[in-house]
Design an enzyme around this catalytic site. Structure first.
Site, PDB file in Angstrom:
ATOM      1  CG  HIS A   1      -7.891 -11.169   5.843  1.00  0.00           C
ATOM      2  ND1 HIS A   1      -8.877 -12.227   5.393  1.00  0.00           N
ATOM      3  CD2 HIS A   1      -8.336  -9.903   5.183  1.00  0.00           C
ATOM      4  CE1 HIS A   1      -9.658 -11.465   4.753  1.00  0.00           C
ATOM      5  NE2 HIS A   1      -9.336 -10.253   4.633  1.00  0.00           N
TER       6      HIS A   1
ATOM      7  CG  HIS B   1     -10.942 -10.443   1.121  1.00  0.00           C
ATOM      8  ND1 HIS B   1     -11.249  -9.324   2.037  1.00  0.00           N
ATOM      9  CD2 HIS B   1     -11.709 -10.625   0.352  1.00  0.00           C
ATOM     10  CE1 HIS B   1     -12.462  -8.932   1.761  1.00  0.00           C
ATOM     11  NE2 HIS B   1     -12.683  -9.721   0.528  1.00  0.00           N
TER      12      HIS B   1
ATOM     13  CG  MET C   1     -11.672  -6.982  -1.330  1.00  0.00           C
ATOM     14  SD  MET C   1     -11.545  -5.697   0.128  1.00  0.00           S
ATOM     15  CE  MET C   1     -10.086  -6.350   0.666  1.00  0.00           C
TER      16      MET C   1
END
Length: 229
Positions: free
Chosen positions: A34, A67, A69
Protein backbone atom coordinates in the site's frame (compact mmCIF):
# COMPACT_ATOMS: atom_id res chain seq x y z
CA UNK A 1 -14.00 -19.12 3.30
CA UNK A 2 -13.01 -15.53 2.48
CA UNK A 3 -9.28 -14.97 2.14
CA UNK A 4 -8.16 -11.88 4.01
CA UNK A 5 -5.29 -10.09 2.29
CA UNK A 6 -2.53 -8.24 4.11
CA UNK A 7 -1.38 -5.01 2.48
CA UNK A 8 1.89 -3.64 3.90
CA UNK A 9 1.70 0.15 4.04
CA UNK A 10 5.14 1.65 3.43
CA UNK A 11 4.28 4.96 5.13
CA UNK A 12 5.97 3.81 8.33
CA UNK A 13 8.88 2.02 6.69
CA UNK A 14 12.45 3.27 6.77
CA UNK A 15 12.63 5.23 3.51
CA UNK A 16 16.43 5.30 3.67
CA UNK A 17 16.28 1.50 3.29
CA UNK A 18 13.11 1.24 1.24
CA UNK A 19 14.25 -1.58 -1.05
CA UNK A 20 15.25 -3.71 1.95
CA UNK A 21 12.03 -2.84 3.76
CA UNK A 22 9.93 -3.97 0.81
CA UNK A 23 11.86 -7.23 0.52
CA UNK A 24 11.35 -7.76 4.25
CA UNK A 25 7.55 -7.60 4.07
CA UNK A 26 7.46 -9.54 0.81
CA UNK A 27 9.44 -12.37 2.41
CA UNK A 28 7.27 -12.09 5.51
CA UNK A 29 4.17 -13.01 3.50
CA UNK A 30 2.40 -9.72 2.76
CA UNK A 31 0.04 -9.96 -0.21
CA UNK A 32 0.52 -6.44 -1.57
CA UNK A 33 2.06 -3.03 -0.93
CA UNK A 34 0.00 0.00 0.00
CA UNK A 35 1.68 3.19 -1.23
CA UNK A 36 0.41 6.44 0.28
CA UNK A 37 0.80 9.52 -1.91
CA UNK A 38 0.28 12.74 0.08
CA UNK A 39 0.50 16.33 -1.17
CA UNK A 40 0.38 18.37 2.05
CA UNK A 41 -2.93 19.91 0.97
CA UNK A 42 -5.58 17.20 1.03
CA UNK A 43 -3.80 15.79 4.08
CA UNK A 44 -1.28 17.53 6.39
CA UNK A 45 1.76 15.56 5.24
CA UNK A 46 3.93 15.10 2.15
CA UNK A 47 5.31 11.73 1.08
CA UNK A 48 6.41 10.59 -2.39
CA UNK A 49 5.51 10.95 -6.05
CA UNK A 50 5.77 9.11 -9.39
CA UNK A 51 9.62 8.93 -9.52
CA UNK A 52 9.80 6.99 -6.24
CA UNK A 53 6.86 4.79 -7.26
CA UNK A 54 8.70 3.97 -10.48
CA UNK A 55 11.74 2.90 -8.44
CA UNK A 56 9.55 0.72 -6.22
CA UNK A 57 8.03 -0.91 -9.30
CA UNK A 58 11.49 -1.78 -10.62
CA UNK A 59 12.41 -3.51 -7.37
CA UNK A 60 9.35 -5.67 -6.67
CA UNK A 61 6.70 -7.71 -8.41
CA UNK A 62 4.25 -7.21 -5.55
CA UNK A 63 0.84 -5.76 -6.32
CA UNK A 64 1.06 -1.97 -5.82
CA UNK A 65 -2.07 -0.35 -4.41
CA UNK A 66 -1.45 3.39 -4.84
CA UNK A 67 -3.55 5.54 -2.52
CA UNK A 68 -3.82 9.11 -3.84
CA UNK A 69 -4.39 11.42 -0.87
CA UNK A 70 -4.04 14.47 -3.06
CA UNK A 71 -6.16 17.30 -4.40
CA UNK A 72 -7.55 16.93 -7.92
CA UNK A 73 -6.13 13.45 -8.51
CA UNK A 74 -7.40 13.34 -12.10
CA UNK A 75 -4.60 15.66 -13.25
CA UNK A 76 -1.95 13.12 -12.15
CA UNK A 77 -3.58 9.80 -13.01
CA UNK A 78 -1.41 9.25 -16.08
CA UNK A 79 1.78 9.82 -14.08
CA UNK A 80 0.92 7.16 -11.52
CA UNK A 81 -0.42 4.74 -14.13
CA UNK A 82 2.81 5.02 -16.11
CA UNK A 83 4.93 4.69 -12.95
CA UNK A 84 3.71 1.16 -12.33
CA UNK A 85 0.64 1.26 -10.09
CA UNK A 86 -1.52 -1.86 -10.24
CA UNK A 87 -4.45 -0.21 -8.49
CA UNK A 88 -5.30 3.49 -8.29
CA UNK A 89 -7.13 4.47 -5.13
CA UNK A 90 -8.83 7.89 -5.28
CA UNK A 91 -10.75 9.75 -2.60
CA UNK A 92 -14.41 10.38 -3.29
CA UNK A 93 -14.03 13.76 -1.54
CA UNK A 94 -11.72 14.96 -4.34
CA UNK A 95 -13.47 13.46 -7.37
CA UNK A 96 -16.57 15.40 -8.43
CA UNK A 97 -16.78 13.25 -11.59
CA UNK A 98 -16.01 9.92 -9.95
CA UNK A 99 -17.72 7.84 -12.63
CA UNK A 100 -15.46 9.40 -15.27
CA UNK A 101 -12.37 8.98 -13.09
CA UNK A 102 -12.96 5.28 -12.45
CA UNK A 103 -13.71 4.59 -16.10
CA UNK A 104 -10.45 6.29 -17.06
CA UNK A 105 -8.47 4.11 -14.66
CA UNK A 106 -10.20 0.96 -15.93
CA UNK A 107 -9.52 1.88 -19.54
CA UNK A 108 -5.82 2.14 -18.63
CA UNK A 109 -5.94 -1.50 -17.52
CA UNK A 110 -5.63 -0.81 -13.81
CA UNK A 111 -7.72 -1.88 -10.83
CA UNK A 112 -9.98 0.81 -9.39
CA UNK A 113 -10.45 1.75 -5.77
CA UNK A 114 -12.33 4.48 -3.94
CA UNK A 115 -11.36 5.76 -0.49
CA UNK A 116 -13.68 7.24 2.13
CA UNK A 117 -12.56 9.49 4.97
CA UNK A 118 -14.05 8.66 8.39
CA UNK A 119 -16.75 11.33 8.16
CA UNK A 120 -17.76 10.47 4.57
CA UNK A 121 -20.91 8.33 4.34
CA UNK A 122 -20.92 5.10 2.34
CA UNK A 123 -23.88 6.42 0.35
CA UNK A 124 -21.44 8.70 -1.50
CA UNK A 125 -20.17 5.78 -3.59
CA UNK A 126 -23.40 3.81 -3.99
CA UNK A 127 -23.81 4.77 -7.64
CA UNK A 128 -20.28 3.74 -8.70
CA UNK A 129 -20.07 0.32 -7.07
CA UNK A 130 -20.21 -1.32 -10.48
CA UNK A 131 -16.94 0.41 -11.42
CA UNK A 132 -15.05 -0.27 -8.21
CA UNK A 133 -12.76 -3.23 -7.60
CA UNK A 134 -12.16 -2.11 -4.03
CA UNK A 135 -13.52 0.37 -1.48
CA UNK A 136 -11.16 1.70 1.18
CA UNK A 137 -12.60 2.71 4.54
CA UNK A 138 -10.21 4.97 6.41
CA UNK A 139 -10.24 3.90 10.05
CA UNK A 140 -8.14 6.91 11.05
CA UNK A 141 -8.08 10.46 9.74
CA UNK A 142 -5.60 10.29 6.85
CA UNK A 143 -2.23 12.00 6.88
CA UNK A 144 -0.06 10.22 9.43
CA UNK A 145 0.80 6.66 10.40
CA UNK A 146 0.59 5.26 13.90
CA UNK A 147 -2.81 6.75 14.79
CA UNK A 148 -5.43 5.14 17.01
CA UNK A 149 -8.28 3.17 15.44
CA UNK A 150 -11.68 4.91 15.20
CA UNK A 151 -14.09 2.26 16.50
CA UNK A 152 -17.18 3.86 14.93
CA UNK A 153 -15.76 2.71 11.59
CA UNK A 154 -16.67 -0.91 12.39
CA UNK A 155 -20.34 -0.06 11.87
CA UNK A 156 -19.45 1.83 8.70
CA UNK A 157 -17.68 -1.24 7.30
CA UNK A 158 -20.76 -3.33 8.02
CA UNK A 159 -22.94 -0.71 6.28
CA UNK A 160 -20.68 -0.84 3.24
CA UNK A 161 -20.69 -4.62 3.07
CA UNK A 162 -24.48 -4.63 3.29
CA UNK A 163 -24.66 -2.09 0.45
CA UNK A 164 -22.33 -4.23 -1.68
CA UNK A 165 -24.43 -7.36 -1.10
CA UNK A 166 -27.58 -5.44 -2.00
CA UNK A 167 -25.91 -4.19 -5.20
CA UNK A 168 -24.94 -7.73 -6.21
CA UNK A 169 -28.45 -8.97 -5.52
CA UNK A 170 -30.09 -6.11 -7.43
CA UNK A 171 -27.80 -6.44 -10.46
CA UNK A 172 -27.86 -10.25 -10.37
CA UNK A 173 -24.09 -10.44 -10.07
CA UNK A 174 -23.63 -12.74 -7.05
CA UNK A 175 -20.06 -13.55 -8.07
CA UNK A 176 -18.86 -9.96 -8.43
CA UNK A 177 -15.91 -9.23 -6.16
CA UNK A 178 -15.63 -5.82 -4.52
CA UNK A 179 -12.89 -5.86 -1.90
CA UNK A 180 -13.31 -3.85 1.31
CA UNK A 181 -10.03 -2.46 2.54
CA UNK A 182 -9.37 -0.81 5.89
CA UNK A 183 -6.47 1.49 6.68
CA UNK A 184 -5.38 2.84 10.05
CA UNK A 185 -4.84 1.40 13.50
CA UNK A 186 -5.05 -2.23 12.38
CA UNK A 187 -3.45 -4.68 14.82
CA UNK A 188 -4.18 -8.00 16.50
CA UNK A 189 -7.04 -6.47 18.50
CA UNK A 190 -8.79 -4.48 15.77
CA UNK A 191 -8.29 -6.89 12.84
CA UNK A 192 -10.95 -9.39 14.04
CA UNK A 193 -13.46 -6.55 14.47
CA UNK A 194 -13.11 -5.19 10.95
CA UNK A 195 -13.02 -8.62 9.31
CA UNK A 196 -16.18 -9.68 11.12
CA UNK A 197 -17.82 -6.48 9.84
CA UNK A 198 -16.82 -7.29 6.25
CA UNK A 199 -13.25 -6.14 5.56
CA UNK A 200 -11.24 -8.33 3.19
CA UNK A 201 -8.00 -6.33 2.87
CA UNK A 202 -6.06 -5.11 5.92
CA UNK A 203 -3.64 -2.26 5.31
CA UNK A 204 -1.03 -2.42 8.06
CA UNK A 205 2.03 -0.22 8.40
CA UNK A 206 3.41 0.52 11.83
CA UNK A 207 2.62 -2.90 13.28
CA UNK A 208 4.51 -4.69 10.49
CA UNK A 209 7.50 -2.45 9.81
CA UNK A 210 8.28 -1.84 13.47
CA UNK A 211 7.93 -5.49 14.42
CA UNK A 212 11.04 -7.47 15.33
CA UNK A 213 9.45 -10.41 13.52
CA UNK A 214 7.28 -9.25 10.57
CA UNK A 215 6.64 -12.81 9.37
CA UNK A 216 5.51 -13.83 12.83
CA UNK A 217 3.27 -10.78 13.11
CA UNK A 218 1.60 -11.44 9.75
CA UNK A 219 1.06 -15.08 10.72
CA UNK A 220 -0.49 -14.00 14.03
CA UNK A 221 -2.64 -11.42 12.23
CA UNK A 222 -4.04 -14.08 9.90
CA UNK A 223 -4.74 -16.37 12.88
CA UNK A 224 -6.51 -13.56 14.73
CA UNK A 225 -9.21 -13.27 12.05
CA UNK A 226 -9.79 -16.98 11.35
CA UNK A 227 -12.69 -17.34 13.86
CA UNK A 228 -14.51 -14.43 12.17
CA UNK A 229 -14.52 -15.69 8.57
Amino acid sequence: MVKVKISASILNSDFARLEDEIKKVENAGADMLHVDIMDGVFVPNITIGPPVLECIRKNTRMFLDVHLMITRPDRLLDSFIESGADSINVHVEECPHLDRTLNYIKEAGKKTAVALNPSTPVSSIENVLGLADMILVMTVNPGFGGQGFIFDMVYKIAQLQQMIEEYKRRTRQPGKIIEVQVDGGIDLKTAPLVVEAGATVLSVGTAIFRSDNPAGFIKDLRKSVIPTI
